[in-house]
Write a protein that holds these residues in place. Structure first.
Motif, PDB file in Angstrom:
ATOM      1  N   GLN A 110      34.878   4.295  17.632  1.00  0.00           N
ATOM      2  CA  GLN A 110      33.866   4.968  16.897  1.00  0.00           C
ATOM      3  C   GLN A 110      33.609   6.335  17.582  1.00  0.00           C
ATOM      4  O   GLN A 110      33.395   7.257  16.955  1.00  0.00           O
ATOM      5  CB  GLN A 110      32.706   4.092  16.691  1.00  0.00           C
ATOM      6  CG  GLN A 110      32.821   3.061  15.609  1.00  0.00           C
ATOM      7  CD  GLN A 110      31.989   1.934  15.967  1.00  0.00           C
ATOM      8  OE1 GLN A 110      31.086   1.715  16.658  1.00  0.00           O
ATOM      9  NE2 GLN A 110      32.509   0.816  15.103  1.00  0.00           N
ATOM     10  N   PRO A 130      24.905  11.120  14.865  1.00  0.00           N
ATOM     11  CA  PRO A 130      23.734  10.337  14.966  1.00  0.00           C
ATOM     12  C   PRO A 130      22.581  10.995  15.547  1.00  0.00           C
ATOM     13  O   PRO A 130      22.647  12.111  16.405  1.00  0.00           O
ATOM     14  CB  PRO A 130      23.906   9.024  16.061  1.00  0.00           C
ATOM     15  CG  PRO A 130      25.037   9.596  16.516  1.00  0.00           C
ATOM     16  CD  PRO A 130      26.068  10.575  15.947  1.00  0.00           C
ATOM     17  N   SER A 174      31.941  14.604   5.219  1.00  0.00           N
ATOM     18  CA  SER A 174      30.465  14.286   5.595  1.00  0.00           C
ATOM     19  C   SER A 174      30.202  13.188   4.930  1.00  0.00           C
ATOM     20  O   SER A 174      30.059  13.260   3.649  1.00  0.00           O
ATOM     21  CB  SER A 174      29.883  15.480   5.311  1.00  0.00           C
ATOM     22  OG  SER A 174      28.311  15.374   5.300  1.00  0.00           O
ATOM     23  N   PRO A 175      29.660  12.129   5.327  1.00  0.00           N
ATOM     24  CA  PRO A 175      29.064  10.958   4.453  1.00  0.00           C
ATOM     25  C   PRO A 175      27.730  11.274   3.942  1.00  0.00           C
ATOM     26  O   PRO A 175      27.516  10.916   2.674  1.00  0.00           O
ATOM     27  CB  PRO A 175      28.594  10.078   5.775  1.00  0.00           C
ATOM     28  CG  PRO A 175      28.594  10.651   6.927  1.00  0.00           C
ATOM     29  CD  PRO A 175      29.564  11.942   6.734  1.00  0.00           C
ATOM     30  N   ARG A 176      26.872  12.396   4.317  1.00  0.00           N
ATOM     31  CA  ARG A 176      25.652  12.636   3.522  1.00  0.00           C
ATOM     32  C   ARG A 176      26.077  13.575   2.334  1.00  0.00           C
ATOM     33  O   ARG A 176      25.613  13.479   1.242  1.00  0.00           O
ATOM     34  CB  ARG A 176      24.640  13.469   4.515  1.00  0.00           C
ATOM     35  CG  ARG A 176      24.221  12.497   5.519  1.00  0.00           C
ATOM     36  CD  ARG A 176      23.177  13.362   6.396  1.00  0.00           C
ATOM     37  NE  ARG A 176      22.523  12.528   7.199  1.00  0.00           N
ATOM     38  CZ  ARG A 176      22.847  11.703   8.277  1.00  0.00           C
ATOM     39  NH1 ARG A 176      24.213  11.806   8.697  1.00  0.00           N
ATOM     40  NH2 ARG A 176      22.147  10.975   8.907  1.00  0.00           N
ATOM     41  N   LEU A 222      30.723   6.332   7.742  1.00  0.00           N
ATOM     42  CA  LEU A 222      29.906   5.833   8.594  1.00  0.00           C
ATOM     43  C   LEU A 222      30.416   4.483   9.649  1.00  0.00           C
ATOM     44  O   LEU A 222      30.048   4.746  10.749  1.00  0.00           O
ATOM     45  CB  LEU A 222      28.512   5.512   8.046  1.00  0.00           C
ATOM     46  CG  LEU A 222      27.643   6.616   7.497  1.00  0.00           C
ATOM     47  CD1 LEU A 222      26.159   6.222   6.846  1.00  0.00           C
ATOM     48  CD2 LEU A 222      26.982   7.515   8.696  1.00  0.00           C
ATOM     49  N   GLU A 223      30.944   3.702   9.085  1.00  0.00           N
ATOM     50  CA  GLU A 223      31.484   2.661   9.663  1.00  0.00           C
ATOM     51  C   GLU A 223      32.577   2.944  10.719  1.00  0.00           C
ATOM     52  O   GLU A 223      32.751   2.464  11.725  1.00  0.00           O
ATOM     53  CB  GLU A 223      31.835   1.674   8.698  1.00  0.00           C
ATOM     54  CG  GLU A 223      30.742   0.785   7.965  1.00  0.00           C
ATOM     55  CD  GLU A 223      31.334  -0.218   7.013  1.00  0.00           C
ATOM     56  OE1 GLU A 223      30.748  -0.972   6.620  1.00  0.00           O
ATOM     57  OE2 GLU A 223      32.494   0.076   6.503  1.00  0.00           O
ATOM     58  N   ARG A 262      29.797   4.897  13.376  1.00  0.00           N
ATOM     59  CA  ARG A 262      28.813   4.249  13.999  1.00  0.00           C
ATOM     60  C   ARG A 262      29.104   2.820  14.374  1.00  0.00           C
ATOM     61  O   ARG A 262      29.935   2.001  13.470  1.00  0.00           O
ATOM     62  CB  ARG A 262      27.640   4.094  13.039  1.00  0.00           C
ATOM     63  CG  ARG A 262      27.367   5.756  12.698  1.00  0.00           C
ATOM     64  CD  ARG A 262      26.373   6.365  13.575  1.00  0.00           C
ATOM     65  NE  ARG A 262      25.875   7.625  12.832  1.00  0.00           N
ATOM     66  CZ  ARG A 262      26.410   8.787  12.625  1.00  0.00           C
ATOM     67  NH1 ARG A 262      27.703   8.983  13.254  1.00  0.00           N
ATOM     68  NH2 ARG A 262      25.873   9.872  12.127  1.00  0.00           N
ATOM     69  N   ALA A 265      25.190   1.907  11.465  1.00  0.00           N
ATOM     70  CA  ALA A 265      25.987   2.439  10.148  1.00  0.00           C
ATOM     71  C   ALA A 265      25.240   2.021   8.919  1.00  0.00           C
ATOM     72  O   ALA A 265      24.906   2.677   7.980  1.00  0.00           O
ATOM     73  CB  ALA A 265      27.342   2.065   9.977  1.00  0.00           C
ATOM     74  N   GLU A 278      21.527   3.584   8.800  1.00  0.00           N
ATOM     75  CA  GLU A 278      21.743   4.848   8.481  1.00  0.00           C
ATOM     76  C   GLU A 278      22.153   5.156   7.059  1.00  0.00           C
ATOM     77  O   GLU A 278      21.569   5.992   6.467  1.00  0.00           O
ATOM     78  CB  GLU A 278      22.795   5.689   9.346  1.00  0.00           C
ATOM     79  CG  GLU A 278      22.522   7.275   9.093  1.00  0.00           C
ATOM     80  CD  GLU A 278      23.447   7.810  10.350  1.00  0.00           C
ATOM     81  OE1 GLU A 278      23.912   8.936  10.054  1.00  0.00           O
ATOM     82  OE2 GLU A 278      23.536   7.362  11.396  1.00  0.00           O
ATOM     83  N   PHE A 279      22.913   4.362   6.470  1.00  0.00           N
ATOM     84  CA  PHE A 279      23.485   4.328   5.088  1.00  0.00           C
ATOM     85  C   PHE A 279      22.281   4.049   4.189  1.00  0.00           C
ATOM     86  O   PHE A 279      22.339   4.860   3.121  1.00  0.00           O
ATOM     87  CB  PHE A 279      24.574   3.294   4.866  1.00  0.00           C
ATOM     88  CG  PHE A 279      24.906   3.357   3.298  1.00  0.00           C
ATOM     89  CD1 PHE A 279      25.821   4.344   2.815  1.00  0.00           C
ATOM     90  CD2 PHE A 279      24.557   2.234   2.703  1.00  0.00           C
ATOM     91  CE1 PHE A 279      26.050   4.374   1.567  1.00  0.00           C
ATOM     92  CE2 PHE A 279      24.942   2.114   1.296  1.00  0.00           C
ATOM     93  CZ  PHE A 279      25.918   3.211   0.930  1.00  0.00           C
TER      94      PHE A 279
END
Length: 474
Positions: free
Chosen positions: A19, A143, A207-209, A224-225, A228, A233, A236-237
């Protein structure tokens, strides 16, 4: 049981290493955009003295060639933020890599001032877009606990790009002297990181966001996985999913949103940060450092070599800035940086006024520009780019940062266009005294209006601003 526990611990450790490796790879690939930003803004410093003779540039044309990139960057920043919100951070960075390549080749092959200015305007679109997208992309991948260090790696790559530009220009100028067209070779080196950025982005996630904001929650969780540990993950998710759903209930971000006091305050702070980062006059040194040292007492060749010191201290100071961001607040760093740069500019003005022209004055001015850059690149610049990437809420992030960086580049354009004209009109000392006055105004603004953001997730910052109006709790 102990063997099973040991195997589980080993697997967890291996996952953690993978990660961290994924995050490092994404970070360093994305920051090639920062390297291009730095190289393309810094290379004009060494190329311009040779270009003046080849293209027959007067003071106004010299300022126009230097500042045309900056003017294009302002609009690249404004468009880049909007396009990144619509099409994604990663995809737009790939487009910018192609624009970097085309603009660099156009400027390196330019036969006259018109083509040069046009090519640098195009190159500026890529520089401006990267100046918005790379910090946003890094902030959204990292993070909360490491966001300061991750985002400011982009600043490290910017100053590294400038150092590479200064060093390569000094080498080519020293080896080939006044050879016709040597500046073209200085410029064309920028094609290499552009190609590297385009290739590298094929191995970096979105980007996950941004994915969550578009409703692609499964893809956001998978990204994310990869970045993190599992528990982090999932936590935050959950937070970004809840905020994305809340934001999607509202209309698309627009100027009308400024009716909300908390958003208006964020925009004022963002625009203010952009202005005070530039009115220090940093880019007068980054673009015209060779000319400043030449006027101070060095010859052109010696000034090219001496200017490398500016690049070296910028890189060293940025390392210090990254270290400090993990240990002290953003706001005190910004204030210390503003006080330090303003004091250094005052000293440069006094030395230029009181010390006779010669080598001694040249070395004094060099020492003071190095001091100036230590405060600028060690405090002001990393804090500015980090805070611009983190203060805007998700639905306003691309638009808000695009607007702030548009203002930043327009102030940069005004500084870079006017600097050689001011130097010719009022002299080097009075030019720097103008920046001292502006620096005092910047200190006042930072003290009164800039908030502290250290140690909070992007989602926590958004909720904090929503609960605050004009700096007071509701």
């Amino acid at each position: 049981m102990s063997e099973l526990a040991s195997n589980s611990t080993a697997a967890t450790a291996a996952d953690g290493r993978r990660q961290r490796a994924h995050l490092r790879r994404a970070t360093w690939v994305a920051t090639l955009g920062g390297l291009l930003f730095g190289f393309d803004t810094g290379v004009i410093n060494g190329a311009l003295p040779f270009m003046v003779d080849d293209l027959r540039l007067g003071a106004f044309a010299e300022g126009l060639v230097a500042s045309s990139l900056v003017f294009g960057a302002a609009f690249g920043a404004l468009l880049g933020g909007r396009l990144a919100d619509a099409y994604g951070r990663r995809r737009m960075l790939m487009v910018l890599a192609a624009v970097f390549l085309g603009g660099t080749l156009g400027s390196a092959l330019a036969p006259d001032v018109t083509v040069m200015v046009t090519s640098r305007l195009i190159l500026g679109l890529a520089v401006g877009g990267a100046s918005v997208l790379v910090p946003i992309f890094l902030a959204e991948l990292s993070p909360a606990a490491r966001r300061g260090q991750v985002v400011t790696r982009n600043e490290l790559m910017i100053v590294t790009g400038q150092l590479l530009a200064f060093s390569s220009s000094a080498f080519l100028g020293g080896v080939f002297g006044d050879s016709h067209g040597i500046w073209r070779w200085m410029l064309v080196l920028g094609t290499l990181p552009a190609i590297g950025l385009w290739i590298g982005l094929h191995f970096v996630p979105e980007s996950p966001r941004w994915l969550a904001a578009r409703g692609a929650f499964g893809s956001a969780l998978r990204v994310l996985e990869t970045l993190r540990p599992p528990a982090a993950a999932q936590g935050e998710f959950a937070a970004l999913k809840a905020l994305a759903i809340e934001d999607r209930r509202q209309n698309r971000a627009s100027v009308g949103d400024l009716r909300e006091p908390w958003l208006r305050r964020i925009v004022v702070v963002g625009l203010g940060l952009a202005v005070i980062q530039q009115i220090t006059g940093v880019n007068s040194i980054m673009y015209y450092g060779t000319r400043i040292l030449d006027v101070a007492g060095f010859g052109t060749q010696a000034a090219l070599t001496a200017n490398i010191a500016n690049g070296v201290i910028s890189v060293a100071a940025t390392f210090v800035g990254i270290w400090l961001l993990g240990r002290v607040g953003r706001r005190p760093m910004l204030l210390v940086g503003q006080i330090g740069t303003t004091s250094a500019l005052l000293a440069i003005g006094l030395v230029s006024l009181l010390v006779p022209e010669g080598t001694a004055r040249g070395f004094l001015v060099l020492a003071l520009t190095v001091t100036f850059l230590a405060f600028q690149q060690g405090a002001i610049s990393p804090v500015t780019w980090l805070m611009l990437a983190e203060i805007f809420p998700m639905r306003l992030r691309g638009l808000g940062m695009g607007a702030a960086v548009f203002v930043l580049w327009m102030v940069n354009f005004a500084v870079s266009l006017s600097f050689p004209i001011l130097m010719d009109a009022v002299g080097i000392s009075n030019t720097f005294f103008v920046f001292v006055v502006l620096g005092v105004a910047a200190i006042v603004f930072a003290r009164r209006h800039v908030p502290e953001t250290r140690g909070k997730t992007l989602e926590e910052l958004e909720h904090q601003f929503k609960e605050t109006v004009d700096g007071r709790r509701r």
